[in-house]
Design a protein around this motif. Sequence first.
Motif, mmCIF file in Angstrom:
data_model
loop_
_atom_site.group_PDB
_atom_site.id
_atom_site.type_symbol
_atom_site.label_atom_id
_atom_site.label_comp_id
_atom_site.label_asym_id
_atom_site.label_seq_id
_atom_site.Cartn_x
_atom_site.Cartn_y
_atom_site.Cartn_z
ATOM 1 N N PRO A 58 17.044 73.218 13.440
ATOM 2 C CA PRO A 58 18.341 73.170 14.117
ATOM 3 C C PRO A 58 18.486 74.284 15.157
ATOM 4 C CG PRO A 58 18.620 72.936 11.754
ATOM 5 C CD PRO A 58 17.182 73.304 11.993
ATOM 6 N N ARG A 59 19.042 73.905 16.265
ATOM 7 C CA ARG A 59 19.263 74.818 17.379
ATOM 8 C C ARG A 59 20.565 74.444 18.075
ATOM 9 N NH1 ARG A 59 13.961 76.941 19.399
ATOM 10 N NH2 ARG A 59 12.397 76.094 18.011
ATOM 11 N N THR A 60 20.857 75.170 19.132
ATOM 12 C CA THR A 60 21.999 74.855 19.985
ATOM 13 C C THR A 60 21.483 74.282 21.292
ATOM 14 O OG1 THR A 60 23.328 76.636 19.041
ATOM 15 C CG2 THR A 60 24.002 75.812 21.191
ATOM 16 N N PHE A 61 21.996 73.127 21.663
ATOM 17 C CA PHE A 61 21.618 72.469 22.910
ATOM 18 C C PHE A 61 22.857 72.242 23.762
ATOM 19 C CE2 PHE A 61 18.260 71.222 20.028
ATOM 20 C CZ PHE A 61 17.120 71.271 20.810
ATOM 21 N N ALA A 62 22.773 72.549 25.040
ATOM 22 C CA ALA A 62 23.807 72.158 25.991
ATOM 23 C C ALA A 62 23.342 70.845 26.612
ATOM 24 C CB ALA A 62 23.993 73.220 27.067
ATOM 25 N N VAL A 63 24.178 69.838 26.531
ATOM 26 C CA VAL A 63 23.840 68.548 27.130
ATOM 27 C C VAL A 63 24.639 68.443 28.424
ATOM 28 C CG1 VAL A 63 23.750 66.050 26.825
ATOM 29 C CG2 VAL A 63 23.387 67.550 24.860
ATOM 30 N N VAL A 64 23.969 68.767 29.534
ATOM 31 C CA VAL A 64 24.605 68.767 30.845
ATOM 32 C C VAL A 64 24.724 67.334 31.336
ATOM 33 C CG1 VAL A 64 24.455 69.611 33.219
ATOM 34 C CG2 VAL A 64 23.674 71.058 31.318
ATOM 35 N N GLY A 65 25.947 66.936 31.663
ATOM 36 C CA GLY A 65 26.192 65.562 32.084
ATOM 37 C C GLY A 65 26.511 64.655 30.914
ATOM 38 N N ARG A 103 28.578 77.919 33.217
ATOM 39 C CA ARG A 103 29.217 79.235 33.315
ATOM 40 C C ARG A 103 30.438 79.347 32.412
ATOM 41 N NH1 ARG A 103 28.752 79.579 39.714
ATOM 42 N NH2 ARG A 103 26.555 80.125 39.788
ATOM 43 N N SER A 104 31.048 78.241 32.093
ATOM 44 C CA SER A 104 32.259 78.239 31.262
ATOM 45 C C SER A 104 31.965 78.320 29.770
ATOM 46 C CB SER A 104 33.086 76.972 31.532
ATOM 47 O OG SER A 104 33.475 76.926 32.882
ATOM 48 N N VAL A 105 30.718 78.159 29.371
ATOM 49 C CA VAL A 105 30.352 78.235 27.955
ATOM 50 C C VAL A 105 30.489 79.694 27.523
ATOM 51 C CG1 VAL A 105 28.521 77.911 26.250
ATOM 52 C CG2 VAL A 105 28.789 76.267 28.122
ATOM 53 N N PRO A 106 31.401 79.961 26.566
ATOM 54 C CA PRO A 106 31.608 81.352 26.174
ATOM 55 C C PRO A 106 30.416 81.910 25.395
ATOM 56 C CG PRO A 106 32.900 79.898 24.787
ATOM 57 C CD PRO A 106 32.241 79.040 25.828
ATOM 58 N N ASP A 107 30.156 83.159 25.631
ATOM 59 C CA ASP A 107 29.172 83.905 24.851
ATOM 60 C C ASP A 107 27.831 83.193 24.751
ATOM 61 O OD1 ASP A 107 28.456 86.192 23.554
ATOM 62 O OD2 ASP A 107 29.289 85.602 21.620
ATOM 63 N N ARG A 108 27.298 82.808 25.907
ATOM 64 C CA ARG A 108 26.028 82.073 25.928
ATOM 65 C C ARG A 108 24.895 82.842 25.276
ATOM 66 N NH1 ARG A 108 25.980 80.627 32.115
ATOM 67 N NH2 ARG A 108 26.515 82.799 32.030
ATOM 68 N N LYS A 109 24.919 84.159 25.355
ATOM 69 C CA LYS A 109 23.822 84.939 24.777
ATOM 70 C C LYS A 109 23.847 84.914 23.259
ATOM 71 C CE LYS A 109 22.931 87.795 28.695
ATOM 72 N NZ LYS A 109 22.934 89.082 29.307
ATOM 73 N N SER A 110 25.041 84.927 22.662
ATOM 74 C CA SER A 110 25.079 84.918 21.192
ATOM 75 C C SER A 110 24.699 83.556 20.639
ATOM 76 C CB SER A 110 26.445 85.339 20.666
ATOM 77 O OG SER A 110 27.387 84.328 20.864
ATOM 78 N N THR A 111 24.855 82.494 21.431
ATOM 79 C CA THR A 111 24.407 81.176 20.976
ATOM 80 C C THR A 111 22.925 80.994 21.281
ATOM 81 O OG1 THR A 111 25.028 80.090 23.044
ATOM 82 C CG2 THR A 111 26.669 80.103 21.302
#
Length: 87
Positions: free
Chosen positions: A18-25, A68-76
């Motif tokens: 399990p990980r965190t994925f940003a699904v752009v679009g 850019r609007s995703v908060p705290d990208r580094k901690s995720t």
Amino acid sequence: MRFANPGDEVIRSLLAEPRTFAVVGCSPDPGRDSHEIASLLLGRGNRVIPVRPGADEILGQRAFPDLRSVPDRKSTRLNSSHLVISY
């Protein structure tokens, strides 16, 4: 530099735990591939961050208008290997 899709082994290793994925679009429409991809990732226990201008929530997950609007990208620990870009 020319882009090449990662090989099957790389994809398998990314999806293995399990990980965190940003699904752009990511689309709110269940008939769209991006919605299905996000749904499959969620179903495998991953955290999904939908990125879609104008959407507040997709698949029960808070949506963001851009990366850019995703908060705290580094901690995720969100980085380029955790992006799924779909149109």
